[in-house]
Design an enzyme around this catalytic site. Structure first.
Site, PDB file in Angstrom:
ATOM      1  N   HIS A 200      -6.881  -5.450   2.853  1.00  0.00           N
ATOM      2  CA  HIS A 200      -5.693  -4.874   3.482  1.00  0.00           C
ATOM      3  C   HIS A 200      -5.105  -5.928   4.424  1.00  0.00           C
ATOM      4  O   HIS A 200      -5.805  -6.406   5.320  1.00  0.00           O
ATOM      5  CB  HIS A 200      -6.051  -3.660   4.341  1.00  0.00           C
ATOM      6  CG  HIS A 200      -6.622  -2.484   3.605  1.00  0.00           C
ATOM      7  ND1 HIS A 200      -5.882  -1.356   3.329  1.00  0.00           N
ATOM      8  CD2 HIS A 200      -7.863  -2.243   3.120  1.00  0.00           C
ATOM      9  CE1 HIS A 200      -6.653  -0.464   2.708  1.00  0.00           C
ATOM     10  NE2 HIS A 200      -7.861  -0.975   2.579  1.00  0.00           N
TER      11      HIS A 200
ATOM     12  N   GLN B 285     -13.958   3.217   2.133  1.00  0.00           N
ATOM     13  CA  GLN B 285     -13.434   2.729   0.850  1.00  0.00           C
ATOM     14  C   GLN B 285     -13.228   3.902  -0.105  1.00  0.00           C
ATOM     15  O   GLN B 285     -14.134   4.719  -0.307  1.00  0.00           O
ATOM     16  CB  GLN B 285     -14.398   1.712   0.220  1.00  0.00           C
ATOM     17  CG  GLN B 285     -13.818   1.081  -1.043  1.00  0.00           C
ATOM     18  CD  GLN B 285     -14.706  -0.012  -1.642  1.00  0.00           C
ATOM     19  OE1 GLN B 285     -15.820  -0.252  -1.167  1.00  0.00           O
ATOM     20  NE2 GLN B 285     -14.218  -0.658  -2.684  1.00  0.00           N
TER      21      GLN B 285
ATOM     22  N   HIS C 239     -10.495  -4.914  -2.410  1.00  0.00           N
ATOM     23  CA  HIS C 239      -9.134  -5.187  -1.940  1.00  0.00           C
ATOM     24  C   HIS C 239      -9.152  -5.560  -0.472  1.00  0.00           C
ATOM     25  O   HIS C 239      -9.956  -5.046   0.307  1.00  0.00           O
ATOM     26  CB  HIS C 239      -8.206  -4.000  -2.186  1.00  0.00           C
ATOM     27  CG  HIS C 239      -8.753  -2.679  -1.723  1.00  0.00           C
ATOM     28  ND1 HIS C 239      -9.720  -1.999  -2.414  1.00  0.00           N
ATOM     29  CD2 HIS C 239      -8.477  -1.933  -0.629  1.00  0.00           C
ATOM     30  CE1 HIS C 239     -10.011  -0.869  -1.774  1.00  0.00           C
ATOM     31  NE2 HIS C 239      -9.277  -0.813  -0.670  1.00  0.00           N
TER      32      HIS C 239
ATOM     33  N   ASP D  12       0.843  -1.192   0.000  1.00  0.00           N
ATOM     34  CA  ASP D  12       0.000   0.000   0.000  1.00  0.00           C
ATOM     35  C   ASP D  12       0.885   1.252   0.000  1.00  0.00           C
ATOM     36  O   ASP D  12       1.868   1.342   0.743  1.00  0.00           O
ATOM     37  CB  ASP D  12      -0.894  -0.011   1.244  1.00  0.00           C
ATOM     38  CG  ASP D  12      -2.017   1.013   1.165  1.00  0.00           C
ATOM     39  OD1 ASP D  12      -3.189   0.607   1.168  1.00  0.00           O
ATOM     40  OD2 ASP D  12      -1.718   2.233   1.119  1.00  0.00           O
TER      41      ASP D  12
ATOM     42  N   VAL E 160     -11.019   3.305  -3.106  1.00  0.00           N
ATOM     43  CA  VAL E 160     -10.764   2.725  -4.426  1.00  0.00           C
ATOM     44  C   VAL E 160     -11.799   1.626  -4.649  1.00  0.00           C
ATOM     45  O   VAL E 160     -11.838   0.645  -3.882  1.00  0.00           O
ATOM     46  CB  VAL E 160      -9.334   2.152  -4.533  1.00  0.00           C
ATOM     47  CG1 VAL E 160      -9.116   1.555  -5.925  1.00  0.00           C
ATOM     48  CG2 VAL E 160      -8.287   3.230  -4.241  1.00  0.00           C
TER      49      VAL E 160
ATOM     50  N   ASN F 184     -12.756  -2.546   3.494  1.00  0.00           N
ATOM     51  CA  ASN F 184     -13.667  -1.412   3.626  1.00  0.00           C
ATOM     52  C   ASN F 184     -14.706  -1.529   2.514  1.00  0.00           C
ATOM     53  O   ASN F 184     -14.354  -1.536   1.331  1.00  0.00           O
ATOM     54  CB  ASN F 184     -12.892  -0.101   3.497  1.00  0.00           C
ATOM     55  CG  ASN F 184     -11.908   0.097   4.644  1.00  0.00           C
ATOM     56  OD1 ASN F 184     -12.210  -0.245   5.786  1.00  0.00           O
ATOM     57  ND2 ASN F 184     -10.738   0.626   4.347  1.00  0.00           N
TER      58      ASN F 184
HETATM   59  P1  DGP Z   1      -9.530   1.847   0.865  1.00  0.00           P
HETATM   60  O1  DGP Z   1      -9.589   3.082   1.713  1.00  0.00           O
HETATM   61  O2  DGP Z   1      -9.959   0.611   1.613  1.00  0.00           O
HETATM   62  O3  DGP Z   1     -10.250   2.015  -0.457  1.00  0.00           O
HETATM   63  O4  DGP Z   1      -7.988   1.635   0.548  1.00  0.00           O
HETATM   64  C1  DGP Z   1      -7.356   2.053  -0.612  1.00  0.00           C
HETATM   65  C2  DGP Z   1      -5.877   1.935  -0.371  1.00  0.00           C
HETATM   66  O5  DGP Z   1      -5.225   2.023  -1.620  1.00  0.00           O
HETATM   67  C3  DGP Z   1      -5.300   3.046   0.495  1.00  0.00           C
HETATM   68  O6  DGP Z   1      -4.777   2.467   1.702  1.00  0.00           O
HETATM   69  C4  DGP Z   1      -4.186   3.653  -0.328  1.00  0.00           C
HETATM   70  C5  DGP Z   1      -3.987   2.648  -1.443  1.00  0.00           C
HETATM   71  N1  DGP Z   1      -3.634   3.215  -2.713  1.00  0.00           N
HETATM   72  C6  DGP Z   1      -4.303   4.186  -3.376  1.00  0.00           C
HETATM   73  N2  DGP Z   1      -3.701   4.460  -4.542  1.00  0.00           N
HETATM   74  C7  DGP Z   1      -2.620   3.640  -4.609  1.00  0.00           C
HETATM   75  C8  DGP Z   1      -1.596   3.456  -5.593  1.00  0.00           C
HETATM   76  O7  DGP Z   1      -1.556   4.083  -6.645  1.00  0.00           O
HETATM   77  N3  DGP Z   1      -0.652   2.514  -5.307  1.00  0.00           N
HETATM   78  C9  DGP Z   1      -0.675   1.777  -4.166  1.00  0.00           C
HETATM   79  N4  DGP Z   1       0.300   0.881  -3.988  1.00  0.00           N
HETATM   80  N5  DGP Z   1      -1.619   1.924  -3.219  1.00  0.00           N
HETATM   81  C10 DGP Z   1      -2.578   2.859  -3.449  1.00  0.00           C
END
Ligand code: DGP
Length: 111
Positions: free
Chosen positions: A99, A91, A97, A29, A93, A84
């Site tokens: 975590h 959430q 996913h 992340d 994205v 999430n």
């Molecule tokens: P959520 O809040 O559950 O939708 O988590 C999305 C996660 O995705 C957040 O912890 C940050 C991560 N994230 C967002 N953009 C990127 C990216 O471009 N690369 C990576 N590796 N992680 C990302």
């Protein structure tokens, strides 16, 4: 519309990958909240857990097993899995996913 995770799957943007197979991908992340913070995502786009259907059961089980495997490979004593579901739960994205979080004491209840 393509999410940032779809772009990672398609190789359009880089990610620090720790595991990949035909069904899923795991990468670190970018906003880690713990020394170990890995995201496990299906390659098949499911926007959020509450969109999953019975046909997704095997894939969802596979994601859990991969999460367990990457946690073991990271040498974690214990770890927390977080999904999430929806903006109200944080959430951001909308590509399902998991975590995988560990490497420090984790408190309960979560925020
Ligand atoms: P959520 O809040 O559950 O939708 O988590 C999305 C996660 O995705 C957040 O912890 C940050 C991560 N994230 C967002 N953009 C990127 C990216 O471009 N690369 C990576 N590796 N992680 C990302």
């Amino acid at each position: 519309m393509s999410t940032i995770f779809q772009k990672i799957i398609d190789g359009e943007i880089p990610a620090d990958k720790v595991y990949e197979d035909s069904q899923c991908l795991a990468f670190r992340d970018i906003n880690a909240v713990a020394p170990c913070h890995i995201l496990v995502i299906p390659k098949r786009p499911i926007a959020r857990l509450s969109d999953a259907v019975e046909e997704d059961a095997a894939l969802l089980g596979h994601l859990l097993l991969v999460a367990n495997q990457v946690a073991a490979e990271e040498g974690l004593e214990g770890y927390r899995l977080v999904i999430n579901d929806g903006a109200a739960a944080g959430q951001t994205v909308f590509h399902l996913h998991l975590h995988v979080i560990g490497g420090r004491p984790l408190h309960w209840p979560p925020g």
